[in-house]
Structures are given as C-alpha cells and as structure tokens.
Design a protein around this motif. Sequence first.
Motif, PDB file in Angstrom:
ATOM      1  N   ALA A  40       0.840  -1.203   0.000  1.00  0.00           N
ATOM      2  CA  ALA A  40       0.000   0.000   0.000  1.00  0.00           C
ATOM      3  C   ALA A  40       0.870   1.246   0.000  1.00  0.00           C
ATOM      4  CB  ALA A  40      -0.934  -0.006   1.201  1.00  0.00           C
ATOM      5  N   SER A  41       1.919   1.238   0.800  1.00  0.00           N
ATOM      6  CA  SER A  41       2.832   2.368   0.863  1.00  0.00           C
ATOM      7  C   SER A  41       3.502   2.593  -0.487  1.00  0.00           C
ATOM      8  CB  SER A  41       3.876   2.116   1.942  1.00  0.00           C
ATOM      9  OG  SER A  41       4.929   3.036   1.843  1.00  0.00           O
ATOM     10  N   SER A  42       3.955   1.529  -1.106  1.00  0.00           N
ATOM     11  CA  SER A  42       4.583   1.618  -2.423  1.00  0.00           C
ATOM     12  C   SER A  42       3.597   2.130  -3.459  1.00  0.00           C
ATOM     13  CB  SER A  42       5.115   0.244  -2.827  1.00  0.00           C
ATOM     14  OG  SER A  42       5.645   0.277  -4.119  1.00  0.00           O
ATOM     15  N   ALA A  43       2.355   1.676  -3.378  1.00  0.00           N
ATOM     16  CA  ALA A  43       1.324   2.123  -4.312  1.00  0.00           C
ATOM     17  C   ALA A  43       1.047   3.610  -4.131  1.00  0.00           C
ATOM     18  CB  ALA A  43       0.049   1.310  -4.121  1.00  0.00           C
ATOM     19  N   ASP A  44       1.025   4.085  -2.877  1.00  0.00           N
ATOM     20  CA  ASP A  44       0.806   5.509  -2.608  1.00  0.00           C
ATOM     21  C   ASP A  44       1.939   6.353  -3.191  1.00  0.00           C
ATOM     22  OD1 ASP A  44      -1.599   5.094  -1.273  1.00  0.00           O
ATOM     23  OD2 ASP A  44      -0.640   4.980   0.702  1.00  0.00           O
ATOM     24  N   VAL A  45       3.163   5.880  -3.020  1.00  0.00           N
ATOM     25  CA  VAL A  45       4.323   6.601  -3.548  1.00  0.00           C
ATOM     26  C   VAL A  45       4.243   6.675  -5.074  1.00  0.00           C
ATOM     27  CG1 VAL A  45       6.835   6.481  -3.857  1.00  0.00           C
ATOM     28  CG2 VAL A  45       5.825   6.109  -1.602  1.00  0.00           C
ATOM     29  N   ARG A  46       3.922   5.560  -5.709  1.00  0.00           N
ATOM     30  CA  ARG A  46       3.821   5.553  -7.170  1.00  0.00           C
ATOM     31  C   ARG A  46       2.692   6.447  -7.663  1.00  0.00           C
ATOM     32  NH1 ARG A  46       5.482  -0.269  -9.663  1.00  0.00           N
ATOM     33  NH2 ARG A  46       7.532  -0.330  -8.707  1.00  0.00           N
ATOM     34  N   ALA A  47       1.577   6.465  -6.954  1.00  0.00           N
ATOM     35  CA  ALA A  47       0.458   7.335  -7.338  1.00  0.00           C
ATOM     36  C   ALA A  47       0.878   8.800  -7.245  1.00  0.00           C
ATOM     37  CB  ALA A  47      -0.761   7.062  -6.459  1.00  0.00           C
ATOM     38  N   ALA A  48       1.600   9.156  -6.191  1.00  0.00           N
ATOM     39  CA  ALA A  48       2.077  10.533  -6.032  1.00  0.00           C
ATOM     40  C   ALA A  48       3.083  10.887  -7.132  1.00  0.00           C
ATOM     41  CB  ALA A  48       2.708  10.717  -4.652  1.00  0.00           C
ATOM     42  N   GLN A  49       3.954   9.952  -7.474  1.00  0.00           N
ATOM     43  CA  GLN A  49       4.917  10.185  -8.549  1.00  0.00           C
ATOM     44  C   GLN A  49       4.200  10.365  -9.881  1.00  0.00           C
ATOM     45  OE1 GLN A  49       7.339   6.673  -8.059  1.00  0.00           O
ATOM     46  NE2 GLN A  49       8.892   7.759  -6.872  1.00  0.00           N
ATOM     47  N   HIS A  50       3.155   9.585 -10.097  1.00  0.00           N
ATOM     48  CA  HIS A  50       2.380   9.694 -11.334  1.00  0.00           C
ATOM     49  C   HIS A  50       1.747  11.081 -11.427  1.00  0.00           C
ATOM     50  CE1 HIS A  50      -0.029   8.429 -14.727  1.00  0.00           C
ATOM     51  NE2 HIS A  50      -1.073   8.969 -14.125  1.00  0.00           N
ATOM     52  N   GLN A  51       1.158  11.543 -10.346  1.00  0.00           N
ATOM     53  CA  GLN A  51       0.534  12.874 -10.354  1.00  0.00           C
ATOM     54  C   GLN A  51       1.581  13.958 -10.592  1.00  0.00           C
ATOM     55  OE1 GLN A  51      -2.779  11.891 -10.960  1.00  0.00           O
ATOM     56  NE2 GLN A  51      -2.901  13.986 -10.270  1.00  0.00           N
ATOM     57  N   GLN A  52       2.770  13.785 -10.045  1.00  0.00           N
ATOM     58  CA  GLN A  52       3.843  14.755 -10.264  1.00  0.00           C
ATOM     59  C   GLN A  52       4.224  14.794 -11.744  1.00  0.00           C
ATOM     60  OE1 GLN A  52       7.411  14.151  -7.938  1.00  0.00           O
ATOM     61  NE2 GLN A  52       8.501  15.778  -8.994  1.00  0.00           N
ATOM     62  N   ARG A  53       4.290  13.623 -12.395  1.00  0.00           N
ATOM     63  CA  ARG A  53       4.609  13.583 -13.828  1.00  0.00           C
ATOM     64  C   ARG A  53       3.511  14.244 -14.653  1.00  0.00           C
ATOM     65  NH1 ARG A  53       6.398   8.481 -12.307  1.00  0.00           N
ATOM     66  NH2 ARG A  53       4.539   7.472 -13.148  1.00  0.00           N
ATOM     67  N   VAL A  54       2.259  14.081 -14.230  1.00  0.00           N
ATOM     68  CA  VAL A  54       1.146  14.739 -14.927  1.00  0.00           C
ATOM     69  C   VAL A  54       1.326  16.256 -14.839  1.00  0.00           C
ATOM     70  CG1 VAL A  54      -1.348  15.171 -14.874  1.00  0.00           C
ATOM     71  CG2 VAL A  54      -0.491  12.832 -14.675  1.00  0.00           C
ATOM     72  N   GLU A  55       1.636  16.752 -13.647  1.00  0.00           N
ATOM     73  CA  GLU A  55       1.833  18.203 -13.472  1.00  0.00           C
ATOM     74  C   GLU A  55       3.017  18.706 -14.303  1.00  0.00           C
ATOM     75  OE1 GLU A  55      -0.149  20.461 -12.128  1.00  0.00           O
ATOM     76  OE2 GLU A  55      -1.543  18.851 -11.611  1.00  0.00           O
ATOM     77  N   GLU A  56       4.095  17.923 -14.345  1.00  0.00           N
ATOM     78  CA  GLU A  56       5.244  18.309 -15.165  1.00  0.00           C
ATOM     79  C   GLU A  56       4.869  18.358 -16.641  1.00  0.00           C
ATOM     80  OE1 GLU A  56       8.191  15.395 -14.136  1.00  0.00           O
ATOM     81  OE2 GLU A  56       8.641  16.349 -12.217  1.00  0.00           O
ATOM     82  N   ARG A  57       4.079  17.386 -17.078  1.00  0.00           N
ATOM     83  CA  ARG A  57       3.647  17.341 -18.474  1.00  0.00           C
ATOM     84  C   ARG A  57       2.753  18.539 -18.801  1.00  0.00           C
ATOM     85  NH1 ARG A  57       4.914  15.148 -23.474  1.00  0.00           N
ATOM     86  NH2 ARG A  57       3.014  14.890 -24.652  1.00  0.00           N
ATOM     87  N   ILE A  58       1.856  18.900 -17.884  1.00  0.00           N
ATOM     88  CA  ILE A  58       0.984  20.054 -18.094  1.00  0.00           C
ATOM     89  C   ILE A  58       1.817  21.326 -18.241  1.00  0.00           C
ATOM     90  CG2 ILE A  58      -0.713  21.546 -16.948  1.00  0.00           C
ATOM     91  CD1 ILE A  58      -1.971  18.917 -15.819  1.00  0.00           C
ATOM     92  N   THR A  59       2.753  21.515 -17.355  1.00  0.00           N
ATOM     93  CA  THR A  59       3.626  22.698 -17.408  1.00  0.00           C
ATOM     94  C   THR A  59       4.429  22.723 -18.699  1.00  0.00           C
ATOM     95  OG1 THR A  59       3.781  22.726 -15.001  1.00  0.00           O
ATOM     96  CG2 THR A  59       5.489  23.911 -16.215  1.00  0.00           C
ATOM     97  N   TRP A  60       4.983  21.580 -19.066  1.00  0.00           N
ATOM     98  CA  TRP A  60       5.789  21.485 -20.288  1.00  0.00           C
ATOM     99  C   TRP A  60       4.942  21.792 -21.517  1.00  0.00           C
ATOM    100  CZ3 TRP A  60       5.757  17.924 -24.431  1.00  0.00           C
ATOM    101  CH2 TRP A  60       6.851  18.030 -25.294  1.00  0.00           C
ATOM    102  N   LEU A  61       3.744  21.217 -21.596  1.00  0.00           N
ATOM    103  CA  LEU A  61       2.873  21.464 -22.754  1.00  0.00           C
ATOM    104  C   LEU A  61       2.468  22.939 -22.841  1.00  0.00           C
ATOM    105  CD1 LEU A  61       0.518  18.348 -22.732  1.00  0.00           C
ATOM    106  CD2 LEU A  61       2.148  18.982 -24.531  1.00  0.00           C
ATOM    107  N   HIS A  62       2.189  23.546 -21.704  1.00  0.00           N
ATOM    108  CA  HIS A  62       1.810  24.963 -21.686  1.00  0.00           C
ATOM    109  C   HIS A  62       2.912  25.802 -22.326  1.00  0.00           C
ATOM    110  CE1 HIS A  62       0.913  28.972 -20.051  1.00  0.00           C
ATOM    111  NE2 HIS A  62      -0.341  28.539 -19.926  1.00  0.00           N
ATOM    112  N   THR A  63       4.134  25.527 -21.945  1.00  0.00           N
ATOM    113  CA  THR A  63       5.282  26.244 -22.507  1.00  0.00           C
ATOM    114  C   THR A  63       5.494  25.871 -23.970  1.00  0.00           C
ATOM    115  OG1 THR A  63       6.327  26.280 -20.329  1.00  0.00           O
ATOM    116  CG2 THR A  63       7.755  26.665 -22.238  1.00  0.00           C
ATOM    117  N   GLN A  64       5.461  24.591 -24.267  1.00  0.00           N
ATOM    118  CA  GLN A  64       5.713  24.091 -25.620  1.00  0.00           C
ATOM    119  C   GLN A  64       4.717  24.672 -26.627  1.00  0.00           C
ATOM    120  OE1 GLN A  64       8.285  22.261 -26.362  1.00  0.00           O
ATOM    121  NE2 GLN A  64       7.820  21.590 -28.429  1.00  0.00           N
TER     122      GLN A  64
END
Length: 180
Positions: free
Chosen positions: A31-55
Amino acid sequence: MKKAFVVLAASLTMSGAFAQSAAPAAAASAASSADVRAAQHQQRVEERITWLHTQLKITPEQEPQWKTFADVMRSNGQTMAGLYKQRMEGESTRNALDDMKQYAQISQAHADDMQKLVTAFEPLYTSLSPEQKKLADQTFRHGSEHGPSGKPMKPKHKGKAKPSAEAASDAEAASTPAAQ
C-alpha cells in the motif's frame, strides 16, 4: 521421540505466528509503495501540463481553454493512478480471471479518459494560431519525441517490434532544423 515432536510442534506454532505478522506488513508495504507511485504519477502529470503549456506557447486569451484541458489531464491522471494503486495492492491475491478483468477495466478507463481529453482539447486546438497548431501537431505526433525535460524520450514500443520506415522518416523529418 517425544522431545522431537514437541520441538516440531513449537516450530510450527512460531512459524504460523511469523507468517501472520508478515502478511499485514507485506500488505502495508504494498500500500505504501502504491501511494508513492500514485504521487509520482501525479507529479509527472503536473510536469507534463507545465511542459505542454510552454511548448504550445499558450496565450492569456487561450487560458480558459487551456485550464479545461489541464483539468481533464489531472482528472485522468487521478483515475489511472487510483486504478494502478488498486492493481498493486491486490497483486498477491488476484487470480488470472481477476487480472484480466482488472486489465479490461484499466483499458476501458484509458479509452474513456482519452475521449474526455479529445473533447477538452478540441476547443483549445481551434483557438491556436497556425504556428501553435504546427507545434501541437509536432508535439502530439507519436507521443512526442521529447519529454518535459527536453531530453529525448525512450521509444514506446517494446520487445522485438520496430518502428516502420514511415515512422522513422517522420521522426527524422521532425528532428531537422526546418521542422523545429
């Protein structure tokens, strides 16, 4: 003989206790590992949003359409993170039929989320200038050759499959200075 039987019985009793205490610990770790991966996934989504906005060089006038698109990306990311978290947490107890059902559920959610994304992207795309549309076309073609960091992304195909000659020539054309 009696002594050996007592030792064997004591060993079995203790090993059962260890097994019972190890199972919740393993579940908590998953469960802990799954929570960490979910948080990492959301962070990648935010990075992608920021990158696309600039791109895509989103202008202030395009912000309302952009916000709708970005919100759908976030929602889709949360949906997929939740489904993958469920998948990881139940990995040790899932049988083959459960596995197939869960994979079908993830695939259906992905298809539904993509339709939501298309619906949100259409008004944004129509608001883009010709230069921005060209950038969007290059950025979204084949999942984009470059990620948010600007570094080349790994190819999406795995195993023995190789990209077609047409895809290779498209990638080569996109990397020429004239295409950028």
